[in-house]
Design an enzyme around this catalytic site. Structure first.
Site, PDB file in Angstrom:
ATOM      1  N   ASP A   1      51.391  35.940  43.163  1.00 11.08           N
ATOM      2  CA  ASP A   1      50.372  36.115  42.179  1.00 11.08           C
ATOM      3  C   ASP A   1      49.367  36.967  43.081  1.00 11.08           C
ATOM      4  OD1 ASP A   1      47.934  35.989  40.701  1.00 11.08           O
ATOM      5  OD2 ASP A   1      48.884  34.690  39.315  1.00 11.08           O
ATOM      6  N   HIS A   2      49.316  38.405  42.420  1.00 10.53           N
ATOM      7  CA  HIS A   2      48.323  39.199  43.683  1.00 10.53           C
ATOM      8  C   HIS A   2      46.828  38.489  43.701  1.00 10.53           C
ATOM      9  CE1 HIS A   2      47.627  41.793  40.159  1.00 10.53           C
ATOM     10  NE2 HIS A   2      46.705  42.330  41.323  1.00 10.53           N
TER      11      HIS A   2
ATOM     12  N   LYS B   1      43.669  38.129  46.923  1.00 12.37           N
ATOM     13  CA  LYS B   1      42.381  38.861  47.035  1.00 12.37           C
ATOM     14  C   LYS B   1      41.391  38.056  48.045  1.00 12.37           C
ATOM     15  CE  LYS B   1      42.768  41.199  42.610  1.00 12.37           C
ATOM     16  NZ  LYS B   1      42.623  42.659  42.726  1.00 12.37           N
TER      17      LYS B   1
ATOM     18  N   GLU C   1      38.904  45.235  32.567  1.00 15.10           N
ATOM     19  CA  GLU C   1      39.451  46.843  33.078  1.00 15.10           C
ATOM     20  C   GLU C   1      39.231  47.829  32.180  1.00 15.10           C
ATOM     21  OE1 GLU C   1      43.700  46.482  34.835  1.00 15.10           O
ATOM     22  OE2 GLU C   1      43.841  44.960  33.093  1.00 15.10           O
TER      23      GLU C   1
ATOM     24  N   ASP D   1      49.985  38.559  30.268  1.00 13.90           N
ATOM     25  CA  ASP D   1      49.716  39.657  31.499  1.00 13.90           C
ATOM     26  C   ASP D   1      48.846  39.195  32.537  1.00 13.90           C
ATOM     27  OD1 ASP D   1      50.204  42.122  32.973  1.00 13.90           O
ATOM     28  OD2 ASP D   1      48.439  42.960  32.057  1.00 13.90           O
TER      29      ASP D   1
ATOM     30  N   HIS E   1      47.106  35.268  36.534  1.00 17.77           N
ATOM     31  CA  HIS E   1      46.116  35.498  37.455  1.00 17.77           C
ATOM     32  C   HIS E   1      44.758  34.599  37.216  1.00 17.77           C
ATOM     33  CE1 HIS E   1      48.315  38.714  38.685  1.00 17.77           C
ATOM     34  NE2 HIS E   1      47.935  39.812  37.737  1.00 17.77           N
TER      35      HIS E   1
HETATM   36  C1  BG6 Z   1      48.587  43.351  36.987  1.00 20.96           C
HETATM   37  C2  BG6 Z   1      48.629  43.469  35.205  1.00 20.96           C
HETATM   38  O1  BG6 Z   1      49.382  42.203  37.183  1.00 20.96           O
HETATM   39  O2  BG6 Z   1      47.408  43.327  37.246  1.00 20.96           O
HETATM   40  C3  BG6 Z   1      48.043  44.797  34.945  1.00 20.96           C
HETATM   41  O3  BG6 Z   1      50.129  43.676  34.893  1.00 20.96           O
HETATM   42  C4  BG6 Z   1      46.515  44.803  35.489  1.00 20.96           C
HETATM   43  O4  BG6 Z   1      47.976  44.776  33.576  1.00 20.96           O
HETATM   44  C5  BG6 Z   1      46.645  44.326  36.908  1.00 20.96           C
HETATM   45  O5  BG6 Z   1      45.854  45.903  35.423  1.00 20.96           O
HETATM   46  C6  BG6 Z   1      45.070  44.203  37.460  1.00 20.96           C
HETATM   47  O6  BG6 Z   1      45.075  43.961  38.829  1.00 20.96           O
HETATM   48  P1  BG6 Z   1      43.820  44.128  39.677  1.00 20.96           P
HETATM   49  O7  BG6 Z   1      44.120  43.959  41.094  1.00 20.96           O
HETATM   50  O8  BG6 Z   1      43.441  45.693  39.605  1.00 20.96           O
HETATM   51  O9  BG6 Z   1      42.901  43.736  38.867  1.00 20.96           O
END
Ligand code: BG6
Length: 512
Positions: free
Chosen positions: A198-199, A203, A237, A256, A261
């Protein structure tokens, strides 16, 4: 001697001077966007920081019939375009690229995996990678289970070295598919080999949440229902669906962003202090707090969740189409591009203090933050005056991105003979305080997976608990939204109905 778990990077930072053992990273889905924009540039950045082991190798696997050389050329372009490459890096780029290989891969064909097994054996011999393997699944999710099974069949699920597997989100599309996927994956790998990425957890500011809470004494005493009115966690976003309609139409904002997240961020804000920094001690607390969230029924969904979809509008003064007019989107689509949920945590610490999570596309700007809003003082001593600004509650804002930092908002007296009061900010800014850029999330996560540290990865039981909780919302939202959509203009802060919903709880959405 510390175990890998005890040497937790949360306490040590990225400058660990720890490099993983020699290993090979095998990326399935290697011709995709994520590989080129994030994974290869992140690995290269680790090489720049001297954090990769000698002999480090990558095998790209995808359907395209590339040769090793063609793959290297493509990845060299990706490094040059998406990594931070300086003129002094020319030799490093070449040596990094020379450790890249390609295995044409059709996951439905057994020869794919027989060839991969052979190639990995050769790399072990030539580059001394000792059978240490990190698989990375960045394919369409429908291929996760077949790839795992096929890896098992050629015994690539465990060899003489260590074997781990990173699985990209989405981990399932609902509770049932998550459970099925988990069963399939765990029939081949052990839970401690599985790294559900989970990226957001990579962060910098998200990692700092534990330090903020548990390495300071001034915040934690206030961190409970007695002082906190509510918490808002926002990921806004300004981009729309871009070229991802094929995926997004079946996903929507709740799946998503929120289920993964924002739930991860929520757990770090709401969990109890872990007994140690060992990965499973932290992940136990995270799962516990998700399990403490009050479940809701289908009938209750309107009280706990709001959905929206953007119509035509403007971002930074430039007209943009509505979601239903985007390429690849059904003109009658009921997909949510805005989702908000209210989580009531029924435990000793948070009883009566709700958490509101919201995420949306096509908002006026890109911003992710956590806003802790404190209760107002018990008695109002100072009368309002014309020169005073209207009283705003105290807030602690953790800005996840951009402009990572922390702000405390409080009231202060204007200099002068009269008592006039203004809202003021006390700011901590990562950029100015530390004078360096935060590393990309994928750098940290790839490095941790190579080191065998799963702290910043989602554990199966928490993922399952979050799907379970959100199932009523997914069921109700699977019904067409009818004339209700679109219900917010691109470039606005979301549907009026969502503002009204919060107003009915005597609260309002923050405009970050
Ligand atoms: C991804 C989603 O996991 O995270 C995207 O699939 C989203 O839809 C993105 O734009 C947002 O990541 P970050 O790091 O730009 O907030």
């Amino acid at each position: 001697m510390k175990t890998v778990e005890q040497q937790n990077p949360l306490s040590e930072g990225l400058r660990l001077e720890r490099t993983p053992e020699p290993c090979t990273v095998i990326i399935f889905g290697a011709s995709g966007d994520l590989t080129m924009r994030k994974l290869i540039p992140a690995l290269f950045s680790l090489a720049q920081q001297n954090l990769l082991p000698a002999g480090f190798s990558v095998v790209g696997a995808a359907r395209s019939p590339f040769s090793h050389e063609e793959f290297r050329d493509k990845m060299k372009n990706a490094v040059q375009e998406f990594a931070d490459v300086g003129p002094q890096d020319a030799n490093l780029v070449d040596s990094f690229i020379s450790g890249l290989y390609y295995n044409p891969s059709d996951p439905t064909k057994p020869e794919t995996f027989a060839n991969l097994e052979k190639l990995l054996g050769e790399i072990d011999q030539e580059r001394g990678t000792s059978g240490n393997r990190l698989f990375y699944l960045s394919t369409p999710p429908s291929l996760y289970a077949p790839i795992c099974k096929a890896l098992g069949q050629v015994k690539l699920n465990g060899s003489k070295g260590w074997t781990r597997i990173i699985i990209e989100k989405p981990f399932g599309k609902d509770l049932e598919s998550m459970r099925e996927l988990n069963r399939d994956v765990l029939s081949v790998f052990e839970e401690d080999q599985v790294y559900r990425i989970d990226h957001y957890l990579g962060k910098e500011t998200v990692q700092n949440l534990m330090v903020l809470r548990f390495d300071n004494s001034i915040f934690e005493p206030l961190w409970n229902h007695q002082y906190v009115d509510h918490v808002q966690i926002t990921a806004a976003e300004s981009l729309g669906v871009e070229k991802r309609a094929g995926y997004y139409e079946k996903s929507g904002a709740l799946r998503d962003m929120i289920q993964n997240h924002l739930f991860q961020v929520f757990t770090l804000v709401a969990m109890e202090p872990p007994v140690s920094l060992a990965s499973n001690d932290i992940r136990d607390e995270k799962t516990k707090v998700v399990k403490a969230i009050r479940p809701f029924t289908h009938d209750e969904v309107p009280h706990y969740a709001q959905r929206g979809q953007y119509g035509p509008g403007a971002i930074s003064g430039k007209p943009v189409p509505g979601y239903r007019e985007e390429e690849g989107v059904d003109p009658q689509s009921s997909t949510d591009t805005y989702a908000a949920v209210k989580l009531c945590v029924d435990n000793w610490r948070w009883a009566g203090t709700p958490f509101y999570l919201r995420s949306a596309k096509r908002m006026p700007k890109r911003v992710s933050e956590i806003a802790i809003q404190f209760k107002t003082p018990p008695q109002k001593l100072f009368p309002a005056s014309e020169a005073s600004s209207p009283a705003e509650p105290n807030r602690l804002i953790v800005r996840v991105q951009p402009d990572e930092g922390i702000t405390v908002k409080f009231r202060a007296k204007l200099p002068g003979q009269a008592v006039n009061i203004r809202n003021v900010n006390m700011d901590f800014d990562y950029g100015t305080s530390f004078g360096k850029k935060s590393p990309e999330a994928y750098e940290r996560l790839l490095l941790d997976a190579m080191l065998g540290d799963s702290t910043l990865f989602a554990r199966g039981d928490m993922v399952e608990a979050s799907w379970e909780l959100l199932m009523p919302v997914l069921d109700v939202w699977s019904q067409p939204a009818g004339d209700g959509f679109p219900n917010y203009a691109a470039g606005s802060w979301g549907p009026q109905a969502s503002d009204d919903w919060l107003a009915s709880e005597c609260r309002q959405w923050r405009r970050p």
